[in-house]
Design an enzyme around this catalytic site. Structure first.
Site, short mmCIF file in Angstrom:
data_model
loop_
_atom_site.label_atom_id
_atom_site.label_comp_id
_atom_site.label_asym_id
_atom_site.label_seq_id
_atom_site.Cartn_x
_atom_site.Cartn_y
_atom_site.Cartn_z
N HIS A 20 -68.33 -61.06 71.56
CA HIS A 20 -67.72 -60.72 72.76
C HIS A 20 -69.03 -61.27 73.81
O HIS A 20 -69.66 -60.58 74.23
CB HIS A 20 -67.48 -59.25 72.80
N HIS A 22 -68.87 -63.80 77.53
CA HIS A 22 -68.34 -64.83 78.44
C HIS A 22 -69.18 -65.88 78.62
O HIS A 22 -70.40 -65.30 79.21
CB HIS A 22 -67.93 -63.93 79.51
N HIS A 200 -59.34 -57.47 76.60
CA HIS A 200 -60.11 -56.30 77.08
C HIS A 200 -59.30 -55.26 77.14
O HIS A 200 -58.00 -55.40 77.72
CB HIS A 200 -60.79 -56.67 78.38
N GLU A 203 -61.93 -50.39 78.75
CA GLU A 203 -63.15 -50.43 79.28
C GLU A 203 -63.32 -49.56 80.47
O GLU A 203 -63.80 -48.36 80.36
CB GLU A 203 -63.76 -51.83 79.54
N ASP A 281 -71.80 -59.20 76.16
CA ASP A 281 -70.78 -59.46 77.19
C ASP A 281 -71.17 -60.58 78.17
O ASP A 281 -70.58 -61.73 78.15
CB ASP A 281 -70.52 -58.12 77.78
N ASP A 282 -71.74 -60.03 79.05
CA ASP A 282 -72.73 -61.00 80.26
C ASP A 282 -74.03 -60.82 80.25
O ASP A 282 -74.62 -60.26 81.37
CB ASP A 282 -71.76 -60.52 81.54
N1 ADE Z 1 -65.31 -60.68 82.63
C1 ADE Z 1 -66.81 -60.91 82.24
N2 ADE Z 1 -67.23 -59.68 82.16
C2 ADE Z 1 -66.08 -58.73 81.80
C3 ADE Z 1 -65.83 -57.40 81.53
N3 ADE Z 1 -66.96 -56.58 81.08
N4 ADE Z 1 -64.88 -56.80 81.77
C4 ADE Z 1 -63.89 -57.46 82.24
N5 ADE Z 1 -63.80 -58.74 82.46
C5 ADE Z 1 -65.03 -59.34 82.31
ZN ZN Z 2 -66.03 -58.79 78.48
#
Ligand code: ADE
Ligand code: ZN
Length: 337
Positions: A20, A22, A200, A203, A281-282
């Site tokens: 996971h 991006h 997703h 969350e 994630d990011d």
């Molecule tokens: N795009 C990038 N990170 C995200 C996240 N945590 N939830 C939804 N969309 C995303």
């Molecule tokens: Zn994500």
């Protein structure tokens, strides 16, 4: 006898997969500023410190506003190459031997970037990493749920010449008010074309969105899914089917899904028998890559070596690799002490 505590050295050597991630979320502040200057894109930040000062999020949307602004600096083939290569070098450093990376063309296409510019930069970096240190990579074609299903279907059609470069489709961006059902036709069309599917769900959205992702979109994996714990029937379903959850601990704290790491439910989900994995994630925006996520769990949740080994195994069994490759990676984790 109690186990030895996890050290960052031990963790760095443990083979792991990231499922996971991006790619735009791995855009480091220094790279963002460099590309903004190179491409004459106006951003309201003059220094790395000023960019990082903006990483003070109140919820998912407050993060997404900055995330899309950041991605607007990406313009030519070499920009996409560097973005991908920066992340793959992190994988090498942290022994993330396999990565399944989400690419979101709908972020770049409105900026005049072509599908082939983006894909050729990504492919050049991936090929180099595969050739020089055997990095394993699969790509996920991820759609933005705040846009229409028609836009997603048009983008899926544009991806046709690159079909063999994607293993699955995904669904990201603003979750609330954009339930999985909005994309039923998209997922049906993509599955007919042989794509696997993730989305997703759970969350910020309620457990009903996880049900929708499972039953309507028929996903193979849920991204996040931490709110599943609010629904006992859903928990039973996830245990019975072993549909994996790609959980992102640091992300959930930075986006206030949980107040603090000590409140995170990932070990509860693992204890209850769900196929849980750890992901970043990011990472450029949330204070850490894969190993920092594990170390935060060690510090705040008392993650043990036994649990970390289970999570590493889960990262391979939940992957979209072939059964043969999964078995080989599981052997590597089994031999790791
Ligand atoms: N795009 C990038 N990170 C995200 C996240 N945590 N939830 C939804 N969309 C995303
Ligand atoms: Zn994500």
């Amino acid at each position: 006898m109690s186990e030895m505590p996890i050290t960052s050295q031990w963790l760095s050597a443990l083979p792991k997969a990231e499922l996971h991630l991006h790619i735009d979320g791995s855009l480091q502040a220094s790279r963002l500023l460099q590309l903004a200057a190179k491409n004459s894109v106006q951003v309201p930040y003059a220094s790395v410190e000023e960019v990082e000062a903006a990483y003070d999020f109140t919820d998912l949307q407050s993060f997404l506003d900055l995330y899309y602004l950041g991605a607007s600096v990406l313009q030519d083939e070499s920009d996409f190459y560097h973005l991908m290569m920066d992340y793959l070098l992190k994988c090498k450093e942290q022994n993330v031997v396999h990565a399944e990376i989400m690419v979101e063309p709908q972020t770049y296409l409105p900026n005049g970037v072509s599908f082939s510019t983006m894909m050729s930069g990504f492919k050049r970096a991936i090929t180099e990493a595969q050739d020089s240190w055997s990095q394993s990579v699969l790509l996920i074609l991820s759609f933005l749920r705040h846009l229409s299903e028609e836009d997603a279907l048009r983008t899926l059609a544009q991806a046709a010449p690159f079909r063999d470069q994607f293993v699955a489709i995904g669904l990201a961006s603003s979750e609330l008010a954009h339930p999985p059902e909005k994309f039923e036709r998209l997922y049906k069309t993509a599955r007919e074309q042989g794509y696997l599917a993730v989305a997703h769900a759970g969350e910020e959205g309620p457990p009903g969105y996880v049900w929708g992702a499972l039953d309507v979109l028929q996903v193979d994996r849920i991204d996040h899914g931490v709110r599943s714990i609010e629904d006992a029937d859903l928990m039973s379903r996830l245990v019975a089917t072993q549909v994996p959850l790609t959980v992102c601990p640091l992300s959930n704290i930075r986006l206030r899904v949980f107040d603090q790491m000590a409140d995170h439910n990932i070990l509860e989900l693992l204890d209850q028998g769900l196929r849980v994995t750890v992901n970043s994630d990011d990472p450029a925006y949330f204070g850490g890559y894969m190993n920092e996520n594990f170390m935060a769990m060690e510090a705040e949740l008392g993650l043990t070596r036994t649990q970390a080994l289970q999570l590493a195994k889960n990262s391979f069994t939940a992957s979209f690799l072939s059964e043969d490759l999964i078995a080989r990676y599981i052997d590597q984790v089994d031999q790791f002490t």
